[in-house]
Design an enzyme around this catalytic site. Structure first.
Site, PDB file in Angstrom:
ATOM      1  N   HIS A 165      -8.088  17.823  78.240  1.00 14.60           N
ATOM      2  CA  HIS A 165      -7.858  17.046  77.018  1.00 14.60           C
ATOM      3  C   HIS A 165      -7.371  15.637  77.345  1.00 14.60           C
ATOM      4  O   HIS A 165      -7.909  14.644  76.833  1.00 14.60           O
ATOM      5  CB  HIS A 165      -6.828  17.765  76.138  1.00 14.60           C
ATOM      6  CG  HIS A 165      -6.349  16.950  74.969  1.00 14.60           C
ATOM      7  ND1 HIS A 165      -6.766  17.178  73.682  1.00 14.60           N
ATOM      8  CD2 HIS A 165      -5.479  15.901  74.889  1.00 14.60           C
ATOM      9  CE1 HIS A 165      -6.188  16.304  72.866  1.00 14.60           C
ATOM     10  NE2 HIS A 165      -5.390  15.524  73.577  1.00 14.60           N
ATOM     11  N   GLU A 166      -6.349  15.547  78.192  1.00 14.91           N
ATOM     12  CA  GLU A 166      -5.770  14.233  78.476  1.00 14.91           C
ATOM     13  C   GLU A 166      -6.747  13.346  79.248  1.00 14.91           C
ATOM     14  O   GLU A 166      -6.869  12.144  78.982  1.00 14.91           O
ATOM     15  CB  GLU A 166      -4.451  14.387  79.227  1.00 14.91           C
ATOM     16  CG  GLU A 166      -3.342  15.003  78.379  1.00 14.91           C
ATOM     17  CD  GLU A 166      -3.059  14.233  77.095  1.00 14.91           C
ATOM     18  OE1 GLU A 166      -3.241  12.996  77.072  1.00 14.91           O
ATOM     19  OE2 GLU A 166      -2.674  14.858  76.100  1.00 14.91           O
ATOM     20  N   GLU A 189      -8.808  12.161  69.190  1.00 12.60           N
ATOM     21  CA  GLU A 189      -8.107  13.403  69.532  1.00 12.60           C
ATOM     22  C   GLU A 189      -9.061  14.596  69.566  1.00 12.60           C
ATOM     23  O   GLU A 189      -8.980  15.457  70.447  1.00 12.60           O
ATOM     24  CB  GLU A 189      -6.982  13.673  68.527  1.00 12.60           C
ATOM     25  CG  GLU A 189      -5.699  12.918  68.811  1.00 12.60           C
ATOM     26  CD  GLU A 189      -5.071  13.323  70.133  1.00 12.60           C
ATOM     27  OE1 GLU A 189      -5.193  14.491  70.527  1.00 12.60           O
ATOM     28  OE2 GLU A 189      -4.481  12.463  70.786  1.00 12.60           O
ATOM     29  N   ASP A 263       2.219   9.435  62.894  1.00 12.14           N
ATOM     30  CA  ASP A 263       1.280   9.782  63.962  1.00 12.14           C
ATOM     31  C   ASP A 263      -0.031   9.010  63.820  1.00 12.14           C
ATOM     32  O   ASP A 263      -1.122   9.572  63.869  1.00 12.14           O
ATOM     33  CB  ASP A 263       1.026  11.296  63.984  1.00 12.14           C
ATOM     34  CG  ASP A 263       0.256  11.746  65.226  1.00 12.14           C
ATOM     35  OD1 ASP A 263       0.314  11.036  66.252  1.00 12.14           O
ATOM     36  OD2 ASP A 263      -0.400  12.807  65.160  1.00 12.14           O
ATOM     37  N   HIS A 268      -3.388  13.713  65.147  1.00 11.66           N
ATOM     38  CA  HIS A 268      -3.341  15.069  65.700  1.00 11.66           C
ATOM     39  C   HIS A 268      -3.538  16.146  64.632  1.00 11.66           C
ATOM     40  O   HIS A 268      -3.717  17.317  64.963  1.00 11.66           O
ATOM     41  CB  HIS A 268      -1.994  15.327  66.384  1.00 11.66           C
ATOM     42  CG  HIS A 268      -1.814  14.640  67.696  1.00 11.66           C
ATOM     43  ND1 HIS A 268      -1.239  13.396  67.802  1.00 11.66           N
ATOM     44  CD2 HIS A 268      -2.147  15.016  68.955  1.00 11.66           C
ATOM     45  CE1 HIS A 268      -1.191  13.040  69.082  1.00 11.66           C
ATOM     46  NE2 HIS A 268      -1.742  14.002  69.797  1.00 11.66           N
TER      47      HIS A 268
END
Length: 348
Positions: A165-166, A189, A263, A268
């Protein structure tokens, strides 16, 4: 295309940490507050990552370097394992190294994409960041992993999809460069969740039907009574419903789209909608999700047609065009249209 500054992207959403920071349990609240403060400092600082190592070989093989931050916040820390080095005694280092390799393998072998930038970019990671740090992040140059607090969150190198993911934020940074706010941020995301899940499925040899479609399974610690992961692509909003963590707020369709200023506009949270569309597409097509479904998403990200501020509908239309361009007017395009219709996003 407008070039956006590299986004600081964490795996644990702020809404979880903000809730934990209000806990009556000092051990929980202190770890969450410290993590939020560190995240804010990292977000506002210039990227501190190391310079990329000198080219060490062909671009069709990974160039991994893992550093030990020594429970400090200065990056990158001391180098503890380089490409081709034998495994070390520290299991966290070895998991980070393996996860970087698993991500490289998916992009290279499934899509012919050499590392996350397509040109063999070295993959850098720091482990043991800060003390009881409840997060992992991409800072525009490298990956960073906390060890967790041991109660709510465990070692962030445990789930390979967290690593995927990162690193996929780096893939987005070097391809479509989706701005990290609003719907384009939620797509940013979601693309990371999609490719993070595909990294896991590819590494395990799982079909779309066999996959759990969870992001961060195995990350939650013993203090979480009712939770399986950070997010569910199969059933957004069901990953956790816990007295400490709260209730998973992700919507699965546009009918429940969350309008918020926190956010970066709920990046997210609303990512659950395109996440669910991908899950529906992948399971409708069957077989290995990284093949047809993943190929369509990859083609969109690398095709140059997206604007940096793309909304869900623009992304959906791009997936239709990509499916038609690669597969013609067959079952793939019908499955794409069906998936977006199911989540309430117009794709035509």
């Amino acid at each position: 295309m407008t070039q956006h500054p590299p986004a600081f992207c964490t795996i644990v959403p702020p809404h979880i940490l903000e809730r934990l920071a209000e806990s009556d349990d000092p051990a929980i609240s202190e770890a969450a507050r410290r993590t939020l403060l560190v995240d804010t400092a990292q977000r506002t600082a210039r990227a501190q990552g190391p310079a990329a190592p000198a080219d060490a070989g062909p671009a069709d093989r990974p160039k991994r370097t893992v550093y030990d931050a020594g429970h400090r916040t200065e990056l990158p820390g001391a180098q503890v394992r380089g490409e081709g080095d034998a495994a070390v005694r520290d299991a966290t280092v070895n998991r980070a190294y393996a996860g970087l390799g698993a991500t490289f393998d998916l992009f290279a072998k499934a899509y012919g994409h050499r590392s996350i930038d397509g040109a063999g970019m070295p993959l850098l990671a720091s482990v043991h960041f800060d003390e009881k740090y409840d997060n992992a992040f991409w800072n525009g140059e490298q990956m960073v992993f906390g060890d967790g607090d041991g109660e709510l969150f465990l070692d962030f190198t445990l789930p390979v999809d967290v690593i995927g993911h990162e690193l996929a934020h780096g893939f987005t940074q070097h391809t479509a460069d989706l701005a990290y706010y609003g719907q384009s941020g939620a797509l940013n995301e979601s693309v990371s969740d999609v490719f993070g899940s595909l990294v896991k499925q590819y590494a395990l040899g799982q079909t779309a039907a066999q996959a759990d479609w969870l992001i961060g399974a195995g990350l939650l610690g013993p203090a979480v009574d009712n939770g399986v992961a950070l997010r569910s692509m199969k059933e957004p909003g069901t990953a956790y419903d816990d007295d400490v963590l709260g209730k998973d707020p992700q919507p699965a369709t546009m009918a429940d789209y969350v309008r918020t200023s926190s956010d970066n506009g709920g990046v997210h949270i609303n990512s659950g909608i395109p996440n669910h569309a991908f899950y529906l597409l992948a399971t409708e097509l069957g077989g290995n999700a990284w093949e047809r479904a993943g190929q369509i998403w990859y083609d969109v990200m690398t095709g140059g047609a997206l604007t940096g501020e793309a909304r869900f509908s623009e992304f959906a239309r791009a997936t239709v065009a990509a499916a038609r361009a690669r597969y013609g007017d067959g079952e793939e395009i019908q499955a794409v249209l069906k998936a977006w219709t199911a989540v309430g996003v117009p794709a035509e």
